[in-house]
Design a protein around this motif. Structure first.
Motif, short mmCIF file in Angstrom:
data_model
loop_
_atom_site.label_atom_id
_atom_site.label_comp_id
_atom_site.label_asym_id
_atom_site.label_seq_id
_atom_site.Cartn_x
_atom_site.Cartn_y
_atom_site.Cartn_z
N VAL A 44 -0.13 -20.97 -54.12
CA VAL A 44 -0.73 -22.19 -53.56
C VAL A 44 0.36 -23.20 -53.22
O VAL A 44 0.31 -23.87 -52.18
CB VAL A 44 -1.75 -22.79 -54.55
CG1 VAL A 44 -2.22 -24.16 -54.07
CG2 VAL A 44 -2.93 -21.86 -54.72
N GLY A 94 0.53 -24.22 -49.50
CA GLY A 94 -0.01 -25.55 -49.27
C GLY A 94 -1.52 -25.59 -49.15
O GLY A 94 -2.08 -26.61 -48.74
N GLY A 95 -2.17 -24.49 -49.49
CA GLY A 95 -3.63 -24.45 -49.40
C GLY A 95 -4.17 -23.14 -49.92
O GLY A 95 -3.41 -22.18 -50.15
N LYS A 120 -4.46 -19.82 -47.01
CA LYS A 120 -3.20 -19.13 -46.71
C LYS A 120 -2.68 -18.41 -47.94
O LYS A 120 -2.15 -17.30 -47.86
CB LYS A 120 -2.17 -20.13 -46.19
CG LYS A 120 -0.91 -19.48 -45.65
CD LYS A 120 0.01 -20.52 -45.04
CE LYS A 120 1.29 -19.87 -44.50
NZ LYS A 120 2.20 -20.88 -43.91
N HIS A 168 -10.55 -16.34 -50.83
CA HIS A 168 -10.37 -17.78 -51.02
C HIS A 168 -10.96 -18.22 -52.36
O HIS A 168 -10.36 -18.99 -53.12
CB HIS A 168 -11.03 -18.50 -49.85
CG HIS A 168 -11.00 -20.00 -49.93
ND1 HIS A 168 -11.84 -20.72 -50.76
CD2 HIS A 168 -10.26 -20.91 -49.26
CE1 HIS A 168 -11.60 -22.00 -50.61
NE2 HIS A 168 -10.65 -22.13 -49.70
N SER A 186 -9.30 -20.13 -55.77
CA SER A 186 -9.88 -21.39 -56.25
C SER A 186 -10.31 -21.26 -57.70
O SER A 186 -10.05 -22.15 -58.53
CB SER A 186 -11.07 -21.78 -55.37
OG SER A 186 -11.68 -22.96 -55.86
N ARG A 235 -5.85 -32.44 -54.14
CA ARG A 235 -6.48 -31.90 -52.94
C ARG A 235 -6.45 -32.97 -51.86
O ARG A 235 -7.32 -33.83 -51.79
CB ARG A 235 -7.91 -31.48 -53.23
CG ARG A 235 -8.07 -30.12 -53.92
CD ARG A 235 -7.52 -30.07 -55.33
NE ARG A 235 -7.97 -28.87 -56.05
CZ ARG A 235 -7.51 -28.51 -57.23
NH1 ARG A 235 -6.59 -29.26 -57.84
NH2 ARG A 235 -7.98 -27.42 -57.81
N GLU A 247 -4.07 -33.09 -45.94
CA GLU A 247 -3.03 -32.26 -45.34
C GLU A 247 -2.76 -30.98 -46.14
O GLU A 247 -1.95 -30.14 -45.74
CB GLU A 247 -1.73 -33.06 -45.21
CG GLU A 247 -1.12 -33.51 -46.53
CD GLU A 247 -1.64 -34.87 -47.01
OE1 GLU A 247 -0.95 -35.49 -47.84
OE2 GLU A 247 -2.71 -35.29 -46.53
N GLY A 248 -3.45 -30.84 -47.30
CA GLY A 248 -3.27 -29.63 -48.08
C GLY A 248 -3.14 -29.91 -49.57
O GLY A 248 -3.38 -31.03 -50.02
N PHE A 249 -2.77 -28.89 -50.33
CA PHE A 249 -2.62 -29.02 -51.77
C PHE A 249 -1.20 -29.50 -52.09
O PHE A 249 -0.23 -28.84 -51.71
CB PHE A 249 -2.89 -27.68 -52.45
CG PHE A 249 -4.35 -27.38 -52.66
CD1 PHE A 249 -4.82 -26.99 -53.90
CD2 PHE A 249 -5.26 -27.49 -51.61
CE1 PHE A 249 -6.16 -26.71 -54.10
CE2 PHE A 249 -6.60 -27.22 -51.80
CZ PHE A 249 -7.06 -26.83 -53.05
#
Length: 290
Positions: free
Chosen positions: A7, A11-12, A15, A24, A28, A45, A48-50
């Motif tokens: 992650v 960045g998310g 992906k 996904h 999570s 969160r 623009e992402g994690f």
């Protein structure tokens, strides 16, 4: 820790999930379970992402250490393998598999059926240090100095056009008509403008198309969009293409076969590298345009 690192790098969730080969929701769920167990949030969160929190940064550092230890252990264990059996992952650009590497792997498999071959076609460079592959076949003049490798063969390139394009532009291609416009197909990574070799001979040459992939460039040349520079191993065997007269083949990048230095004496890796290098050299005329 593997999910935390994925992650952080991606960045998310989406992906990261693709990179891990899971869903996904799995990413999570694993991340939420770890945060609940630790009693703190590891990622904010954001739109623009994690983004890692302070605790998340510490977790990422720890995850990188764990990953490095696991990879080192895997490499040490693999390096002790002296049998001609087991998995062997080979990565190369899709184009190399298409032209000869798939044939090489087929012939190698016939000789060594207990070696489980995996073909990883990727234009991006997978990391041999991270064990994303065991062997890489790369087109380069500057192979990674931290890797162990063999030079398989050199390459040349020159300019090609379709037979139909040659027929349509017969007068333009004549050196006595250098002022006439000439369509060119270029490669995105060559830089802007008409290649110097072309513009010096055809001052009115112009760019008809820019391609970001060598197969796409070849297709554009075959479609008659203009003259284009191709590796000889692509242009010469194609019955729809002819060389543009007046241009001698020039040097192109070499083909190297590489592996992690700690794995160079693993029997299946050493045997494949030698087999592949000899196969490429046997067809060196194809790559040099001779």
């Amino acid at each position: 820790m593997k999910f935390v690192l994925a992650v952080a790098k991606a960045g998310g969730l989406a992906k990261a999930a693709r990179g891990l080969g899971v869903t996904h929701s799995t990413v999570s769920r694993r991340l939420s379970a770890l945060e609940e167990r630790l009693g703190t949030r590891l990622f904010e969160r954001m739109p623009e992402g994690f983004v890692p929190t302070a605790a998340g940064e510490q977790a990422v550092i720890a995850a990188k250490r764990v990953e490095a230890e696991v990879l080192a252990l895997d490499t040490r264990i693999t390096a002790q393998d002296a049998e001609l059996e087991g998995p062997l992952r080979v990565t190369a650009a899709q184009l190399l598999f298409q032209v000869q590497l798939a044939e090489i792997m087929q012939q190698f498999s016939e000789r060594h059926p207990r070696i489980e071959l995996e073909m990883i076609a990727a234009n991006e460079k997978l990391s041999l240090h991270r064990r994303e592959a065991d062997v890489a076949v790369r087109v380069t003049d500057t192979p990674d100095e931290t890797l162990f490798g063999r030079l398989a063969c050199g390459q040349n390139r020159t300019y090609y056009m379709s037979r139909e394009f040659a027929r349509r532009t017969r007068e333009v291609m004549d050196v006595s008509h250098g002022a006439a416009p000439l369509a060119c197909v270029t490669f995105k990574w060559w830089g802007e403008g008409v290649p110097k070799e072309i513009s010096s001979r055809y001052p009115e040459a112009y760019i008809a198309l820019v391609a970001d992939d060598m197969i796409a460039l070849q297709a554009a040349v075959k479609a008659g969009m203009g003259v284009g520079r191709l590796p000889c191993f692509l242009g010469d065997p194609d019955p729809d293409l002819v060389r543009v007269s007046g241009f001698e083949p020039s040097r192109y990048f070499d083909i190297w076969i590489l592996t992690h230095p700690d794995l160079k004496n693993v029997a299946r890796i050493r045997t494949f590298m030698r087999f592949a290098a000899e196969a490429f050299k046997a067809k060196s005329g194809l790559y040099l345009g001779q």
